[in-house]
Design a protein around this motif. Structure first.
Motif, PDB file in Angstrom:
ATOM      1  N   ARG A   9       0.834  -1.186   0.000  1.00 13.29           N
ATOM      2  CA  ARG A   9       0.000   0.000   0.000  1.00 13.29           C
ATOM      3  C   ARG A   9       0.879   1.251   0.000  1.00 13.29           C
ATOM      4  O   ARG A   9       1.836   1.357   0.771  1.00 13.29           O
ATOM      5  CB  ARG A   9      -0.909   0.013   1.238  1.00 13.29           C
ATOM      6  N   LEU A  10       0.556   2.199  -0.875  1.00 12.53           N
ATOM      7  CA  LEU A  10       1.258   3.472  -0.901  1.00 12.53           C
ATOM      8  C   LEU A  10       0.671   4.388   0.170  1.00 12.53           C
ATOM      9  O   LEU A  10      -0.547   4.608   0.203  1.00 12.53           O
ATOM     10  CB  LEU A  10       1.148   4.120  -2.272  1.00 12.53           C
ATOM     11  N   GLY A  11       1.526   4.936   1.024  1.00 15.60           N
ATOM     12  CA  GLY A  11       1.050   5.776   2.116  1.00 15.60           C
ATOM     13  C   GLY A  11       0.560   7.129   1.674  1.00 15.60           C
ATOM     14  O   GLY A  11      -0.147   7.813   2.414  1.00 15.60           O
ATOM     15  N   SER A  12       0.910   7.536   0.456  1.00  7.98           N
ATOM     16  CA  SER A  12       0.473   8.820  -0.089  1.00  7.98           C
ATOM     17  C   SER A  12       0.363   8.667  -1.595  1.00  7.98           C
ATOM     18  O   SER A  12       0.938   7.742  -2.178  1.00  7.98           O
ATOM     19  CB  SER A  12       1.469   9.930   0.274  1.00  7.98           C
ATOM     20  N   PRO A  13      -0.383   9.549  -2.272  1.00  8.19           N
ATOM     21  CA  PRO A  13      -0.518   9.449  -3.723  1.00  8.19           C
ATOM     22  C   PRO A  13       0.845   9.505  -4.412  1.00  8.19           C
ATOM     23  O   PRO A  13       1.739  10.242  -4.004  1.00  8.19           O
ATOM     24  CB  PRO A  13      -1.388  10.664  -4.085  1.00  8.19           C
ATOM     25  N   PHE A  14       0.981   8.705  -5.470  1.00 11.75           N
ATOM     26  CA  PHE A  14       2.221   8.681  -6.231  1.00 11.75           C
ATOM     27  C   PHE A  14       2.332   9.987  -7.003  1.00 11.75           C
ATOM     28  O   PHE A  14       1.529  10.284  -7.881  1.00 11.75           O
ATOM     29  CB  PHE A  14       2.250   7.487  -7.174  1.00 11.75           C
ATOM     30  N   GLY A  15       3.337  10.794  -6.691  1.00  8.45           N
ATOM     31  CA  GLY A  15       3.378  12.167  -7.169  1.00  8.45           C
ATOM     32  C   GLY A  15       4.095  12.399  -8.481  1.00  8.45           C
ATOM     33  O   GLY A  15       4.237  13.548  -8.893  1.00  8.45           O
ATOM     34  N   LEU A  16       4.557  11.352  -9.151  1.00  6.95           N
ATOM     35  CA  LEU A  16       5.318  11.537 -10.383  1.00  6.95           C
ATOM     36  C   LEU A  16       4.483  11.169 -11.600  1.00  6.95           C
ATOM     37  O   LEU A  16       3.755  10.168 -11.572  1.00  6.95           O
ATOM     38  CB  LEU A  16       6.586  10.683 -10.364  1.00  6.95           C
ATOM     39  N   ALA A  17       4.616  11.953 -12.645  1.00  6.76           N
ATOM     40  CA  ALA A  17       4.038  11.589 -13.928  1.00  6.76           C
ATOM     41  C   ALA A  17       4.967  10.602 -14.631  1.00  6.76           C
ATOM     42  O   ALA A  17       6.106  10.371 -14.210  1.00  6.76           O
ATOM     43  CB  ALA A  17       3.834  12.843 -14.776  1.00  6.76           C
ATOM     44  N   ALA A  18       4.478  10.011 -15.711  1.00  6.26           N
ATOM     45  CA  ALA A  18       5.253   8.988 -16.405  1.00  6.26           C
ATOM     46  C   ALA A  18       6.581   9.531 -16.914  1.00  6.26           C
ATOM     47  O   ALA A  18       7.625   8.866 -16.791  1.00  6.26           O
ATOM     48  CB  ALA A  18       4.435   8.399 -17.551  1.00  6.26           C
ATOM     49  N   ASP A  19       6.589  10.745 -17.479  1.00  6.73           N
ATOM     50  CA  ASP A  19       7.840  11.298 -18.001  1.00  6.73           C
ATOM     51  C   ASP A  19       8.808  11.650 -16.880  1.00  6.73           C
ATOM     52  O   ASP A  19      10.030  11.503 -17.028  1.00  6.73           O
ATOM     53  CB  ASP A  19       7.555  12.522 -18.869  1.00  6.73           C
ATOM     54  N   GLU A  20       8.282  12.100 -15.736  1.00 10.29           N
ATOM     55  CA  GLU A  20       9.149  12.399 -14.593  1.00 10.29           C
ATOM     56  C   GLU A  20       9.761  11.116 -14.027  1.00 10.29           C
ATOM     57  O   GLU A  20      10.948  11.085 -13.656  1.00 10.29           O
ATOM     58  CB  GLU A  20       8.351  13.115 -13.511  1.00 10.29           C
ATOM     59  N   LEU A  21       8.963  10.057 -13.981  1.00 11.97           N
ATOM     60  CA  LEU A  21       9.480   8.773 -13.505  1.00 11.97           C
ATOM     61  C   LEU A  21      10.530   8.235 -14.473  1.00 11.97           C
ATOM     62  O   LEU A  21      11.546   7.667 -14.044  1.00 11.97           O
ATOM     63  CB  LEU A  21       8.325   7.783 -13.344  1.00 11.97           C
ATOM     64  N   GLU A  22      10.307   8.414 -15.764  1.00  9.19           N
ATOM     65  CA  GLU A  22      11.277   7.976 -16.774  1.00  9.19           C
ATOM     66  C   GLU A  22      12.620   8.673 -16.557  1.00  9.19           C
ATOM     67  O   GLU A  22      13.685   8.034 -16.616  1.00  9.19           O
ATOM     68  CB  GLU A  22      10.733   8.272 -18.167  1.00  9.19           C
ATOM     69  N   THR A  23      12.588   9.968 -16.291  1.00 13.29           N
ATOM     70  CA  THR A  23      13.823  10.724 -16.066  1.00 13.29           C
ATOM     71  C   THR A  23      14.553  10.225 -14.828  1.00 13.29           C
ATOM     72  O   THR A  23      15.783  10.068 -14.834  1.00 13.29           O
ATOM     73  CB  THR A  23      13.503  12.220 -15.916  1.00 13.29           C
ATOM     74  N   ALA A  24      13.804   9.947 -13.750  1.00 10.33           N
ATOM     75  CA  ALA A  24      14.422   9.474 -12.513  1.00 10.33           C
ATOM     76  C   ALA A  24      15.048   8.097 -12.708  1.00 10.33           C
ATOM     77  O   ALA A  24      16.170   7.839 -12.243  1.00 10.33           O
ATOM     78  CB  ALA A  24      13.376   9.437 -11.392  1.00 10.33           C
ATOM     79  N   LEU A  25      14.360   7.199 -13.431  1.00  2.38           N
ATOM     80  CA  LEU A  25      14.874   5.849 -13.634  1.00  2.38           C
ATOM     81  C   LEU A  25      16.095   5.836 -14.552  1.00  2.38           C
ATOM     82  O   LEU A  25      16.978   4.975 -14.423  1.00  2.38           O
ATOM     83  CB  LEU A  25      13.781   4.948 -14.208  1.00  2.38           C
ATOM     84  N   THR A  26      16.169   6.794 -15.469  1.00  4.19           N
ATOM     85  CA  THR A  26      17.307   6.855 -16.385  1.00  4.19           C
ATOM     86  C   THR A  26      18.619   7.051 -15.636  1.00  4.19           C
ATOM     87  O   THR A  26      19.668   6.526 -16.040  1.00  4.19           O
ATOM     88  CB  THR A  26      17.110   7.987 -17.407  1.00  4.19           C
ATOM     89  N   ALA A  27      18.571   7.774 -14.529  1.00  2.00           N
ATOM     90  CA  ALA A  27      19.791   8.002 -13.748  1.00  2.00           C
ATOM     91  C   ALA A  27      20.282   6.731 -13.071  1.00  2.00           C
ATOM     92  O   ALA A  27      21.449   6.674 -12.645  1.00  2.00           O
ATOM     93  CB  ALA A  27      19.530   9.088 -12.694  1.00  2.00           C
ATOM     94  N   ALA A  28      19.424   5.729 -12.958  1.00  2.00           N
ATOM     95  CA  ALA A  28      19.814   4.462 -12.321  1.00  2.00           C
ATOM     96  C   ALA A  28      19.627   3.299 -13.288  1.00  2.00           C
ATOM     97  O   ALA A  28      19.244   2.197 -12.891  1.00  2.00           O
ATOM     98  CB  ALA A  28      19.002   4.233 -11.048  1.00  2.00           C
ATOM     99  N   ARG A  29      19.894   3.543 -14.562  1.00  2.00           N
ATOM    100  CA  ARG A  29      19.744   2.502 -15.582  1.00  2.00           C
ATOM    101  C   ARG A  29      20.719   1.350 -15.296  1.00  2.00           C
ATOM    102  O   ARG A  29      21.838   1.564 -14.811  1.00  2.00           O
ATOM    103  CB  ARG A  29      20.001   3.083 -16.968  1.00  2.00           C
TER     104      ARG A  29
END
Length: 339
Positions: A9-29
């Motif tokens: 269960r997520l304790g709060s709403p997921f605050g990232l849009a798909a493109d923002e999540l893509e950018t964050a994941l790219t840094a940890a490819r």
């Protein structure tokens, strides 16, 4: 698509849009192991190596894939090489090798063997259901799931995800379904289960391809064993094994739901979108059903509930006690919450 399911269960709403999540994941490819690295973990495309996108969004869900690569260096091989190194040194210098020197030799052996070791990769799919507020991981064990969740938490810097903490103990509920035959109408018992003695955790029985309503199985339950895992079909939509921690194993979508995908006209990407949409919708409704059956609560909510339970309620005034006398329960009936 998913063979196992562990949901958080997520304790709060997921605050990232798909493109923002893509950018964050790219840094940890994901990157392969270096010559002296034992393991690496990172993000890889969930649609396979033919794609470059690290996030695939469908029906309010963000699909991702974590990839972990490990170097296979058996402990027995290290020990054998170490003993040979120690024996050669002791024979050459006519002395015993101490513990500290043995540790240094072991590290030296490992550094020499690591670059030649084979590697093995494991991909773990997961998605965030932004509409229902759940994180769903295709992991067969807690450790595998925690590795992936830790990676996501480090990548986006915050992830208040907690496993469900049911109010009703799943082993007791599953045992009652078999022993009393009172499973809900939308739950059909399968032919596999795992039983354990409540007083002896070493006493374990695994059944597969069995009639779970047989006298043999019921005798084990009457003797005190509880159901830890149970194969079920839910509403003619999903087949799975439900475990005591409410994880799902051997998950399979029924053929009726996949009938429209077998016409052969769908492109691979479109088929994947359709499969993910079907899976996410069914799991969203299944988790809601498990919530109704077991009372899913996050760990923090359980702690707060327990703290509230320990706080004594104020005693009613004497006149209130006299004004509202407690009527006796007919026939000594046990209230349902005390079952």
């Amino acid at each position: 698509m998913f063979k196992n399911v562990r949901f958080y269960r997520l304790g709060s709403p997921f605050g990232l849009a798909a493109d923002e999540l893509e950018t964050a994941l790219t840094a940890a490819r994901f990157r392969p192991c270096g010559p002296i690295e034992t393991a690496t973990i990172g993000w890889s495309p969930p649609l396979g190596d033919s794609s470059t996108a690290l996030v695939h969004a469908v029906s309010g869900c963000f699909l991702m894939c974590a990839r972990k690569q490990e170097r296979l260096l058996p402990a027995a091989a290290i020990t054998e090489a170490l003993e040979e190194r120690v024996a050669d040194l002791e024979n050459a210098e006519a002395r015993d090798v101490g513990r500290a020197e043995r540790r240094r030799l072991r590290e030296q052996v490992m550094s020499e063997m690591l670059p030649r070791a084979f590697t093995r990769s494991r991909r773990t799919l997961l998605y965030v259901d932004t509409q229902a507020g759940w994180l769903v991981v295709d992991a067969a064990s807690d450790r595998q799931a925690e590795d992936v969740i830790s990676l996501l938490r480090e990548t986006i810097e915050t992830l208040p995800a907690r496993p469900p903490a049911p109010r009703r103990e799943p082993p007791r509920v599953l045992t009652a379904w078999l022993l009393n035959g009172d499973a809900p109408p939308d739950v059909v018992i399968g032919d596999a289960c795992e039983l354990r003695d409540a007083n002896d955790t070493a006493s374990l029985i695994r059944c597969r391809g069995q009639d779970l309503a047989s006298d043999e199985i019921l005798a084990h339950l009457r003797a005190g064993k509880q159901v830890l895992k149970l194969a079920v079909n839910w509403d003619d939509r999903l087949d799975f094994v439900l475990a005591e921690d409410l994880s799902l194993k051997r998950l399979r979508i029924t053929d009726a739901l996949l009938a429209d995908l077998d016409d052969g006209d769908l492109e691979p990407a479109a088929r994947l979108d359709a499969e993910l949409a079907i899976l996410a919708l069914q799991l969203r409704e299944l988790i809601a059903r498990l919530d109704a059956l077991f009372g899913l609560v996050a760990d923090g909510e359980v702690a707060a509930t327990a703290a509230d339970a320990k706080t004594p309620a104020p005693a009613p005034a004497p006149q209130d006690l006299e004004a509202t006398p407690q009527a006796p329960r007919a026939g000594g009936e046990t209230p349902p919450w005390e079952d």
